[in-house]
Write a protein that holds these residues in place. Structure first.
Motif, PDB file in Angstrom:
ATOM      1  N   VAL A 288      43.990  48.747  24.883  1.00 56.19           N
ATOM      2  CA  VAL A 288      42.921  49.535  25.499  1.00 56.19           C
ATOM      3  C   VAL A 288      41.854  48.712  26.218  1.00 56.19           C
ATOM      4  CG1 VAL A 288      43.182  51.576  24.050  1.00 56.19           C
ATOM      5  CG2 VAL A 288      41.757  49.676  23.256  1.00 56.19           C
ATOM      6  N   GLY A 289      41.959  47.391  26.197  1.00 53.95           N
ATOM      7  CA  GLY A 289      40.970  46.558  26.898  1.00 53.95           C
ATOM      8  C   GLY A 289      41.077  46.749  28.400  1.00 53.95           C
ATOM      9  N   LYS A 290      39.964  46.493  29.068  1.00 45.36           N
ATOM     10  CA  LYS A 290      39.900  46.631  30.523  1.00 45.36           C
ATOM     11  C   LYS A 290      40.971  45.770  31.208  1.00 45.36           C
ATOM     12  CE  LYS A 290      36.074  46.089  33.780  1.00 45.36           C
ATOM     13  NZ  LYS A 290      34.679  45.596  33.807  1.00 45.36           N
ATOM     14  N   ASN A 291      41.271  44.617  30.635  1.00 45.09           N
ATOM     15  CA  ASN A 291      42.243  43.708  31.255  1.00 45.09           C
ATOM     16  C   ASN A 291      43.667  43.842  30.695  1.00 45.09           C
ATOM     17  OD1 ASN A 291      40.016  42.765  32.538  1.00 45.09           O
ATOM     18  ND2 ASN A 291      39.863  40.852  31.383  1.00 45.09           N
ATOM     19  N   ALA A 292      43.867  44.795  29.796  1.00 41.34           N
ATOM     20  CA  ALA A 292      45.159  44.860  29.101  1.00 41.34           C
ATOM     21  C   ALA A 292      46.338  45.015  30.065  1.00 41.34           C
ATOM     22  CB  ALA A 292      45.158  45.998  28.083  1.00 41.34           C
ATOM     23  N   PHE A 293      46.065  45.603  31.244  1.00 47.53           N
ATOM     24  CA  PHE A 293      47.152  45.791  32.207  1.00 47.53           C
ATOM     25  C   PHE A 293      46.840  45.132  33.549  1.00 47.53           C
ATOM     26  CE2 PHE A 293      47.529  49.194  29.122  1.00 47.53           C
ATOM     27  CZ  PHE A 293      48.871  49.115  28.799  1.00 47.53           C
ATOM     28  N   ALA A 294      45.878  44.200  33.546  1.00 49.85           N
ATOM     29  CA  ALA A 294      45.479  43.543  34.794  1.00 49.85           C
ATOM     30  C   ALA A 294      46.264  42.251  34.949  1.00 49.85           C
ATOM     31  CB  ALA A 294      43.981  43.262  34.765  1.00 49.85           C
ATOM     32  N   HIS A 295      46.849  42.065  36.123  1.00 51.72           N
ATOM     33  CA  HIS A 295      47.614  40.833  36.359  1.00 51.72           C
ATOM     34  C   HIS A 295      46.829  39.963  37.322  1.00 51.72           C
ATOM     35  CE1 HIS A 295      51.051  42.647  34.352  1.00 51.72           C
ATOM     36  NE2 HIS A 295      50.729  43.747  35.000  1.00 51.72           N
ATOM     37  N   GLU A 296      46.489  38.781  36.896  1.00 48.57           N
ATOM     38  CA  GLU A 296      45.584  37.960  37.688  1.00 48.57           C
ATOM     39  C   GLU A 296      46.329  36.889  38.498  1.00 48.57           C
ATOM     40  OE1 GLU A 296      42.378  38.567  37.974  1.00 48.57           O
ATOM     41  OE2 GLU A 296      41.848  36.789  39.140  1.00 48.57           O
ATOM     42  N   SER A 297      47.245  36.196  37.851  1.00 51.27           N
ATOM     43  CA  SER A 297      47.873  35.077  38.558  1.00 51.27           C
ATOM     44  C   SER A 297      48.778  35.577  39.670  1.00 51.27           C
ATOM     45  CB  SER A 297      48.672  34.216  37.573  1.00 51.27           C
ATOM     46  OG  SER A 297      50.062  34.349  37.792  1.00 51.27           O
ATOM     47  N   GLY A 298      48.838  34.822  40.752  1.00 49.50           N
ATOM     48  CA  GLY A 298      49.651  35.191  41.916  1.00 49.50           C
ATOM     49  C   GLY A 298      51.110  35.382  41.555  1.00 49.50           C
ATOM     50  N   ILE A 299      51.609  34.490  40.723  1.00 49.82           N
ATOM     51  CA  ILE A 299      53.025  34.576  40.326  1.00 49.82           C
ATOM     52  C   ILE A 299      53.288  35.887  39.590  1.00 49.82           C
ATOM     53  CG2 ILE A 299      54.821  33.519  38.891  1.00 49.82           C
ATOM     54  CD1 ILE A 299      53.421  30.802  39.420  1.00 49.82           C
ATOM     55  N   HIS A 300      52.360  36.235  38.696  1.00 43.34           N
ATOM     56  CA  HIS A 300      52.517  37.480  37.938  1.00 43.34           C
ATOM     57  C   HIS A 300      52.433  38.693  38.865  1.00 43.34           C
ATOM     58  CE1 HIS A 300      51.571  35.913  33.645  1.00 43.34           C
ATOM     59  NE2 HIS A 300      52.133  34.980  34.368  1.00 43.34           N
ATOM     60  N   GLN A 301      51.431  38.677  39.753  1.00 43.18           N
ATOM     61  CA  GLN A 301      51.261  39.820  40.665  1.00 43.18           C
ATOM     62  C   GLN A 301      52.522  40.008  41.510  1.00 43.18           C
ATOM     63  OE1 GLN A 301      47.664  38.858  42.780  1.00 43.18           O
ATOM     64  NE2 GLN A 301      46.362  39.811  41.221  1.00 43.18           N
ATOM     65  N   ASP A 302      53.026  38.903  41.994  1.00 46.86           N
ATOM     66  CA  ASP A 302      54.231  38.957  42.815  1.00 46.86           C
ATOM     67  C   ASP A 302      55.394  39.568  42.023  1.00 46.86           C
ATOM     68  OD1 ASP A 302      55.865  38.281  45.129  1.00 46.86           O
ATOM     69  OD2 ASP A 302      56.804  36.809  43.788  1.00 46.86           O
ATOM     70  N   GLY A 303      55.521  39.117  40.781  1.00 47.95           N
ATOM     71  CA  GLY A 303      56.595  39.627  39.926  1.00 47.95           C
ATOM     72  C   GLY A 303      56.462  41.116  39.688  1.00 47.95           C
ATOM     73  N   VAL A 304      55.243  41.557  39.364  1.00 46.72           N
ATOM     74  CA  VAL A 304      55.012  42.975  39.047  1.00 46.72           C
ATOM     75  C   VAL A 304      55.273  43.852  40.268  1.00 46.72           C
ATOM     76  CG1 VAL A 304      53.232  44.651  38.430  1.00 46.72           C
ATOM     77  CG2 VAL A 304      53.468  42.557  37.112  1.00 46.72           C
ATOM     78  N   LEU A 305      54.886  43.341  41.451  1.00 44.23           N
ATOM     79  CA  LEU A 305      55.134  44.125  42.661  1.00 44.23           C
ATOM     80  C   LEU A 305      56.634  44.295  42.911  1.00 44.23           C
ATOM     81  CD1 LEU A 305      52.332  42.808  45.025  1.00 44.23           C
ATOM     82  CD2 LEU A 305      52.532  45.092  44.024  1.00 44.23           C
ATOM     83  N   LYS A 306      57.394  43.252  42.611  1.00 45.24           N
ATOM     84  CA  LYS A 306      58.844  43.351  42.806  1.00 45.24           C
ATOM     85  C   LYS A 306      59.483  44.222  41.729  1.00 45.24           C
ATOM     86  CE  LYS A 306      59.466  39.026  45.290  1.00 45.24           C
ATOM     87  NZ  LYS A 306      59.241  37.590  45.076  1.00 45.24           N
TER      88      LYS A 306
END
Ligand code: ZN
Length: 508
Positions: A288-306
């Motif tokens: 339930v934390g504000k960041n629990a589903f936030a992806h910060e690193s570029g590599i992670h963001q790229d992965g999640v988008l794919k």
């Protein structure tokens, strides 16, 4: 078929014992209703003998909240149990939860009782409770530091006396997962009759192991887990129920269990509890934390988008975090507003809806995009059930690095407008002093905190503060605005209204 694990929520009892937290009857009822919506099996509504307020809260929840077991806590004394029964008797499914400590350290120093006396008291308490109700839970306080032979004797006697649930608390948060699992297994093997009752655990988080210990106990055969929303409770708190539930669900391959929880209600429940208790949820809090589903690193963001599952084991919708961001704006009408609220799960009465819609319009003038988080903040403000004595009509502040901060406030009480001005050490202090002049009640600000509800320069600021009149009880106030000084003034007035109400001075 998957084994069913019962979820016992003690947010309103153990959770309310968090330092600095004090909920009134209406707030407890509101949380209880949300807990029922969330689908917990048992709501521990309070400890009726401890205060008239607690008694009243349990009684109200027992009467009003349906479709869930309502439990009242009682020490192993007839007076406590009688009072607990009076409080909980109108519940659809009432439960009396009675407890006594079984560890040498508690028996010797706190109870000053021998093993035999504790055993006798436990049996007598369970029998007394059973004379009122068929659902009786017995807890052996500080079980994890008790002598296992003695603990097993007490549990066996409690079951023979009629207990339907036996609870093994790790009261001081001392256990470790493997050890606690072994402990539960031993109890299951040794205690006669244990297979006929629900075996429960109640773990504290002093070493950060409450959730791990609870899950280890489930693996070892426990069938009820006790805990609180956001993990609040005595000292470091209880097992965070949302974490227990999501672990059981996400790793059902490991646990092979299911619960009755509607996970989409988790986030809303967490927000409600945080807002009414004034205990913020840390940003990196699991589930339930504000960041629990936030992806910060570029590599992670790229992965999640794919492909989301590259870095996401749960998705935010599953716990009720809405994905759409831009929802409403200045030109949205009442109908769209109501509909969006319904989608978010809020059912407002006509009057509440009108008030919330007015707030929405005011906000929409200041802020282009109104997000779901903004809407939730508005609605929660309207839903907080404190009778309004004063409302903030206007606020004028003069402040800077070379001037004495001065505040002028206009407060309405009924149709009357009161105005006062005051200087202070800072603008917030000046506001508080000006309000005090109007109300004639000098209060001390005990704490003040701000949280940005959404991101961006025009974000809503949510101020939470606590005041006290003469160093005694503290009263919580909350206010929202895009202007943090206005939010502070609203929060302070809200706290004063609460003080007036809870001290019975509404009609002055
Ligand atoms: Zn506890």
């Amino acid at each position: 078929m998957a084994r069913r694990v019962y979820i016992f929520d003690t947010t309103l009892r153990d959770g309310e014992q968090s330092p600095g937290v004090s909920l009134n009857v209406m707030e407890k009822l509101q949380i209880a209703r949300q807990l029922a919506r969330l689908g917990v099996d048992v709501i521990e509504a309070g400890f009726p003998i401890t205060s008239p307020g607690d008694y009243e809260a349990v009684k109200t929840i027992a009467r009003e909240v349906r479709g869930v077991t309502v439990a009242a806590l009682a020490r192993a004394s007839f007076q406590d149990i009688d009072q607990a029964w009076e409080a909980v008797r109108e519940a659809e499914q009432p439960r009396i939860h009675t407890f006594i400590a079984t560890s040498p350290i508690h028996m010797r120093h706190k109870l000053r009782m021998t093993e035999e006396q504790v055993l006798e008291a436990a049996v007598a308490a369970v029998k007394r409770a059973r004379s009122y109700v068929s659902d009786v839970e017995f807890s052996a306080e500080d079980a994890s530091r008790s002598d296992l032979d003695f603990l097993c004797r007490v549990l066996e006697a409690a079951i023979a006396a009629g207990a339907t649930v036996v609870n093994i608390p790790d009261t001081v948060g001392y256990a470790t997962p493997e050890e606690f699992a072994r402990f539960i297994s031993e109890i299951r093997q040794r205690v006669r009759g244990i297979e006929k009752v629900v075996l429960s655990v109640h773990c504290h988080d002093d070493l950060g192991l409450a959730v791990a210990n609870s899950l280890a106990a489930v693996m070892a055969g426990a069938s009820q887990v006790e805990g609180a929303i956001n993990g609040i409770g005595e000292r470091a708190g209880n097992a965070a129920l949302e974490e227990v539930v999501m672990a059981l669900y996400t790793r059902r391959d490991q646990f092979g269990c299911e619960t009755g929880i509607r996970t989409e209600e988790i986030y809303r429940t967490s927000r409600l509890v945080s807002s009414l208790t004034g205990m913020p949820v840390q940003p990196n809090k699991a589930v339930v934390g504000k960041n629990a589903f936030a992806h910060e690193s570029g590599i992670h963001q790229d992965g999640v988008l794919k492909e989301r599952t590259t870095y996401e084991i749960m998705n935010p919708q599953m716990v009720g975090i809405s994905q759409s961001n831009l929802v409403l704006g200045k030109h949205s009408g009442r109908h769209a507003f109501r509909q969006r609220l319904q989608e978010l799960g809020y059912e407002l009465g006509e009057e509440e809806l009108n008030k919330a819609f007015q707030q929405f319009k005011i906000l929409a003038d200041k802020k282009k995009e109104i997000t779901d988080a903004d809407l939730e903040a508005i609605v929660e403000e309207e839903l907080r059930p404190v009778p309004v004595t004063y409302t903030l009509e206007y606020l004028h502040i003069s402040t800077g690095t070379t001037v004495v901060p001065t505040a002028t406030v206009g407060l309405k009480k009924g149709d009357e407008l009161f105005e006062e001005a005051a200087c202070g050490n800072g603008p917030v202090d000046a506001i508080c002093r000006a309000v005090d002049k109007v109300t004639g009640i000098p209060c001390v600000l005990k704490s003040w905190g701000i949280n940005a509800v959404t991101s961006g320069k025009d974000a809503i600021g949510e101020v939470t503060l606590k005041i006290t009149e003469n160093g005694g009880k503290t009263y919580l106030g909350r206010g929202i605005s895009t202007d943090i000084l206005e939010a502070s003034a609203k929060a302070y007035v809200n706290a004063v209204n609460r003080l007036l109400w809870e001290t019975g001075r509404l009609k002055e």
